[in-house]
Design a protein around this motif. Structure first.
Motif, PDB file in Angstrom:
ATOM      1  N   ASN A 130      -3.308 -17.808  63.255  1.00 43.38           N
ATOM      2  CA  ASN A 130      -4.697 -17.860  63.700  1.00 43.38           C
ATOM      3  C   ASN A 130      -4.843 -18.752  64.931  1.00 43.38           C
ATOM      4  O   ASN A 130      -3.880 -19.361  65.395  1.00 43.38           O
ATOM      5  CB  ASN A 130      -5.627 -18.319  62.566  1.00 43.38           C
ATOM      6  CG  ASN A 130      -5.444 -19.781  62.199  1.00 43.38           C
ATOM      7  OD1 ASN A 130      -4.676 -20.522  62.821  1.00 43.38           O
ATOM      8  ND2 ASN A 130      -6.149 -20.223  61.166  1.00 43.38           N
ATOM      9  N   ALA A 131      -6.064 -18.822  65.455  1.00 43.61           N
ATOM     10  CA  ALA A 131      -6.326 -19.577  66.676  1.00 43.61           C
ATOM     11  C   ALA A 131      -6.740 -21.002  66.347  1.00 43.61           C
ATOM     12  O   ALA A 131      -7.742 -21.489  66.854  1.00 43.61           O
ATOM     13  CB  ALA A 131      -7.403 -18.870  67.502  1.00 43.61           C
ATOM     14  N   SER A 132      -5.979 -21.664  65.485  1.00 45.70           N
ATOM     15  CA  SER A 132      -6.095 -23.083  65.139  1.00 45.70           C
ATOM     16  C   SER A 132      -7.130 -23.359  64.063  1.00 45.70           C
ATOM     17  O   SER A 132      -8.060 -22.581  63.828  1.00 45.70           O
ATOM     18  CB  SER A 132      -6.382 -23.948  66.367  1.00 45.70           C
ATOM     19  OG  SER A 132      -7.744 -23.911  66.743  1.00 45.70           O
ATOM     20  N   LEU A 133      -6.935 -24.508  63.390  1.00 43.74           N
ATOM     21  CA  LEU A 133      -7.867 -25.045  62.402  1.00 43.74           C
ATOM     22  C   LEU A 133      -8.077 -26.529  62.702  1.00 43.74           C
ATOM     23  O   LEU A 133      -7.525 -27.057  63.671  1.00 43.74           O
ATOM     24  CB  LEU A 133      -7.329 -24.846  60.982  1.00 43.74           C
ATOM     25  CG  LEU A 133      -7.377 -23.418  60.429  1.00 43.74           C
ATOM     26  CD1 LEU A 133      -6.664 -23.344  59.078  1.00 43.74           C
ATOM     27  CD2 LEU A 133      -8.829 -22.956  60.263  1.00 43.74           C
ATOM     28  N   LEU A 134      -8.834 -27.203  61.856  1.00 42.86           N
ATOM     29  CA  LEU A 134      -9.220 -28.589  62.146  1.00 42.86           C
ATOM     30  C   LEU A 134      -8.026 -29.529  62.187  1.00 42.86           C
ATOM     31  O   LEU A 134      -7.798 -30.222  63.171  1.00 42.86           O
ATOM     32  CB  LEU A 134     -10.226 -29.078  61.095  1.00 42.86           C
ATOM     33  CG  LEU A 134     -10.677 -30.525  61.246  1.00 42.86           C
ATOM     34  CD1 LEU A 134     -11.441 -30.728  62.536  1.00 42.86           C
ATOM     35  CD2 LEU A 134     -11.514 -30.958  60.057  1.00 42.86           C
TER      36      LEU A 134
ATOM     37  N   ARG B 291      -5.719 -10.316  56.178  1.00 47.87           N
ATOM     38  CA  ARG B 291      -7.161 -10.217  55.899  1.00 47.87           C
ATOM     39  C   ARG B 291      -7.691 -11.460  55.202  1.00 47.87           C
ATOM     40  O   ARG B 291      -8.907 -11.643  55.109  1.00 47.87           O
ATOM     41  CB  ARG B 291      -7.436  -8.984  55.031  1.00 47.87           C
ATOM     42  CG  ARG B 291      -7.159  -7.669  55.718  1.00 47.87           C
ATOM     43  CD  ARG B 291      -8.178  -7.361  56.783  1.00 47.87           C
ATOM     44  NE  ARG B 291      -7.866  -6.145  57.534  1.00 47.87           N
ATOM     45  CZ  ARG B 291      -8.607  -5.674  58.525  1.00 47.87           C
ATOM     46  NH1 ARG B 291      -9.693  -6.321  58.892  1.00 47.87           N
ATOM     47  NH2 ARG B 291      -8.254  -4.579  59.170  1.00 47.87           N
ATOM     48  N   GLN B 292      -6.811 -12.282  54.680  1.00 52.30           N
ATOM     49  CA  GLN B 292      -7.240 -13.511  54.004  1.00 52.30           C
ATOM     50  C   GLN B 292      -7.051 -14.756  54.867  1.00 52.30           C
ATOM     51  O   GLN B 292      -7.353 -15.864  54.438  1.00 52.30           O
ATOM     52  CB  GLN B 292      -6.456 -13.695  52.701  1.00 52.30           C
ATOM     53  CG  GLN B 292      -6.894 -12.779  51.564  1.00 52.30           C
ATOM     54  CD  GLN B 292      -6.311 -11.392  51.691  1.00 52.30           C
ATOM     55  OE1 GLN B 292      -5.246 -11.210  52.269  1.00 52.30           O
ATOM     56  NE2 GLN B 292      -6.996 -10.399  51.149  1.00 52.30           N
TER      57      GLN B 292
ATOM     58  N   LEU C 278      -8.639 -14.922  64.689  1.00 52.52           N
ATOM     59  CA  LEU C 278      -7.433 -14.333  65.258  1.00 52.52           C
ATOM     60  C   LEU C 278      -7.806 -13.576  66.519  1.00 52.52           C
ATOM     61  O   LEU C 278      -8.725 -12.752  66.505  1.00 52.52           O
ATOM     62  CB  LEU C 278      -6.747 -13.378  64.281  1.00 52.52           C
ATOM     63  CG  LEU C 278      -5.905 -13.974  63.161  1.00 52.52           C
ATOM     64  CD1 LEU C 278      -6.810 -14.494  62.056  1.00 52.52           C
ATOM     65  CD2 LEU C 278      -4.951 -12.935  62.602  1.00 52.52           C
ATOM     66  N   VAL C 279      -7.114 -13.865  67.592  1.00 46.55           N
ATOM     67  CA  VAL C 279      -7.342 -13.175  68.858  1.00 46.55           C
ATOM     68  C   VAL C 279      -6.376 -12.007  68.957  1.00 46.55           C
ATOM     69  O   VAL C 279      -5.187 -12.138  68.648  1.00 46.55           O
ATOM     70  CB  VAL C 279      -7.140 -14.134  70.052  1.00 46.55           C
ATOM     71  CG1 VAL C 279      -7.306 -13.395  71.377  1.00 46.55           C
ATOM     72  CG2 VAL C 279      -8.121 -15.296  69.964  1.00 46.55           C
TER      73      VAL C 279
ATOM     74  N   LEU D 283     -10.066 -10.596  64.238  1.00 51.54           N
ATOM     75  CA  LEU D 283     -10.479 -10.936  62.876  1.00 51.54           C
ATOM     76  C   LEU D 283     -11.055 -12.338  62.900  1.00 51.54           C
ATOM     77  O   LEU D 283     -10.545 -13.208  63.592  1.00 51.54           O
ATOM     78  CB  LEU D 283      -9.291 -10.886  61.916  1.00 51.54           C
ATOM     79  CG  LEU D 283      -8.677  -9.523  61.618  1.00 51.54           C
ATOM     80  CD1 LEU D 283      -7.378  -9.721  60.835  1.00 51.54           C
ATOM     81  CD2 LEU D 283      -9.643  -8.663  60.824  1.00 51.54           C
ATOM     82  N   GLN D 284     -12.078 -12.568  62.145  1.00 48.19           N
ATOM     83  CA  GLN D 284     -12.620 -13.908  62.090  1.00 48.19           C
ATOM     84  C   GLN D 284     -13.375 -14.138  60.791  1.00 48.19           C
ATOM     85  O   GLN D 284     -14.046 -13.248  60.282  1.00 48.19           O
ATOM     86  CB  GLN D 284     -13.533 -14.188  63.287  1.00 48.19           C
ATOM     87  CG  GLN D 284     -14.724 -13.242  63.409  1.00 48.19           C
ATOM     88  CD  GLN D 284     -15.567 -13.562  64.630  1.00 48.19           C
ATOM     89  OE1 GLN D 284     -15.749 -14.713  64.964  1.00 48.19           O
ATOM     90  NE2 GLN D 284     -16.070 -12.548  65.307  1.00 48.19           N
ATOM     91  N   THR D 285     -13.203 -15.319  60.242  1.00 48.68           N
ATOM     92  CA  THR D 285     -14.006 -15.766  59.108  1.00 48.68           C
ATOM     93  C   THR D 285     -15.093 -16.656  59.678  1.00 48.68           C
ATOM     94  O   THR D 285     -14.788 -17.695  60.252  1.00 48.68           O
ATOM     95  CB  THR D 285     -13.140 -16.561  58.110  1.00 48.68           C
ATOM     96  OG1 THR D 285     -12.081 -15.714  57.684  1.00 48.68           O
ATOM     97  CG2 THR D 285     -13.950 -16.983  56.909  1.00 48.68           C
ATOM     98  N   ARG D 286     -16.325 -16.257  59.544  1.00 53.20           N
ATOM     99  CA  ARG D 286     -17.414 -16.951  60.224  1.00 53.20           C
ATOM    100  C   ARG D 286     -17.717 -18.302  59.591  1.00 53.20           C
ATOM    101  O   ARG D 286     -17.235 -18.641  58.526  1.00 53.20           O
ATOM    102  CB  ARG D 286     -18.681 -16.077  60.198  1.00 53.20           C
ATOM    103  CG  ARG D 286     -18.549 -14.789  60.990  1.00 53.20           C
ATOM    104  CD  ARG D 286     -18.136 -15.059  62.435  1.00 53.20           C
ATOM    105  NE  ARG D 286     -18.972 -16.052  63.053  1.00 53.20           N
ATOM    106  CZ  ARG D 286     -18.604 -16.801  64.067  1.00 53.20           C
ATOM    107  NH1 ARG D 286     -17.388 -16.716  64.559  1.00 53.20           N
ATOM    108  NH2 ARG D 286     -19.436 -17.672  64.587  1.00 53.20           N
TER     109      ARG D 286
END
Length: 295
Positions: A33-37, A185-186, A191-192, A208-211
């Motif tokens: 993914n495009a990073s987390l905290l 999907r989880q 995701l870019v 894909l993105q979890t808002r």
């Protein structure tokens, strides 16, 4: 829903796609993914994903490496309580079998003591037993090691602070999250991906993105709005600037500096933990308790 400008700016999306590619190459896993905290948050997201996709129905225990970073363990406990997950600290090298009520296992490579070891046997046991395996890794050490995805890990998490981000620059440091294609999907966060616009031209977009939590609150798995995008861009360009050879040179320099420090400590009479390590030195010390009596 109208996308934020930052979600459609092609330059930023290209930088994040580069970040994802970097993480995939380091971990040996196809989806990132495009990073987390931060790393602790990424580990808690991995625990939640592991439970969601685990084939072990009803399993509620999550095994955590005793050598895990303390902040990671604290966040895991906080996330586990409302989910009804029981966390148990274990020595993964001593695991002979994995109980039926365990759905996942988190390894820290290298551990808080800096120790490195071959996780292949325990990862093989997880795969055979249907247990989702998570590896929290050092991305700079990973330059010199076989990717954990190739060793059998289902999920890899960590922090890219080592990649050109000054300590304390902007608070926590951009974390990464990579996993197998079957779990895309989880994956938490964004995701870019590359697509085509209405005129057939190539374009980047959030595939894909979890808002955020305020949107579809019951379905959200991450409420970190910024996802540390700016620090992820910095880390990605740091890797581009140095390239594979430059990153390898930096990692080998860390090993040389550690070896020099270890030699100096031994000459001063200190006892060091034996075994391979990367950027951490564990010094064995003795604590003497003195008591005094009156009269």
């Amino acid at each position: 829903y109208t996308p934020y400008q930052a979600e459609i700016a092609q330059g930023r999306l290209e930088a994040l796609l580069n970040f994802q590619t970097l993480v995939s190459e380091l971990t040996g896993l196809p989806i990132a993914n495009a990073s987390l905290l931060d790393e602790a948050t990424a580990a808690s997201e991995a625990m939640a994903l592991a439970r969601a996709v685990s084939p072990r129905n009803g399993a509620h225990r999550f095994l955590v490496d005793r050598a895990v970073l303390p902040q990671t363990l604290a966040v895991l406990h906080t996330r586990a309580e409302p989910l009804g997950i029981v966390i148990e600290s274990v020595d993964p090298q001593g695991l002979e079998s994995i109980p039926a009520d365990v759905f996942g296992l988190l390894l820290q490579l290298p551990g808080v003591d800096g120790r490195l070891w071959d996780p292949t046997p325990v990862l093989d046991a997880c795969r055979v037993g249907g247990v989702i395996s998570v590896a929290a890794i050092d991305p700079l050490a990973q330059v010199l090691l076989e990717p954990v995805g190739q060793l059998g890990a289902d999920i890899a998490v960590g922090s890219l602070q080592r990649y050109g981000v000054p300590m304390g620059f902007g608070g926590p440091h951009a974390a990464f999250f990579a996993t197998r294609d079957a779990f895309k999907r989880q994956v938490p966060g964004r995701l870019v991906g590359r697509s085509r616009d209405a005129e057939g031209r190539s374009a980047l977009r959030l595939a894909l993105q979890t808002r955020e939590q305020h949107i579809r609150r019951d379905k959200a798995t991450s409420n970190i709005c910024t996802a540390q995008v700016l620090l992820a861009v910095m880390a990605g360009f740091y890797a581009v600037h140095h390239g594979p050879e430059g990153l390898t040179s930096i990692a080998r320099r860390v090993l040389r500096l550690r070896a020099a420090l270890a030699l100096g400590l031994v000459r001063l009479g200190f006892q060091l933990d034996a075994g391979p390590a990367f950027g951490t030195i564990s010094v064995v010390t003795a604590c003497l308790l003195y008591t005094s009596r009156r009269g």
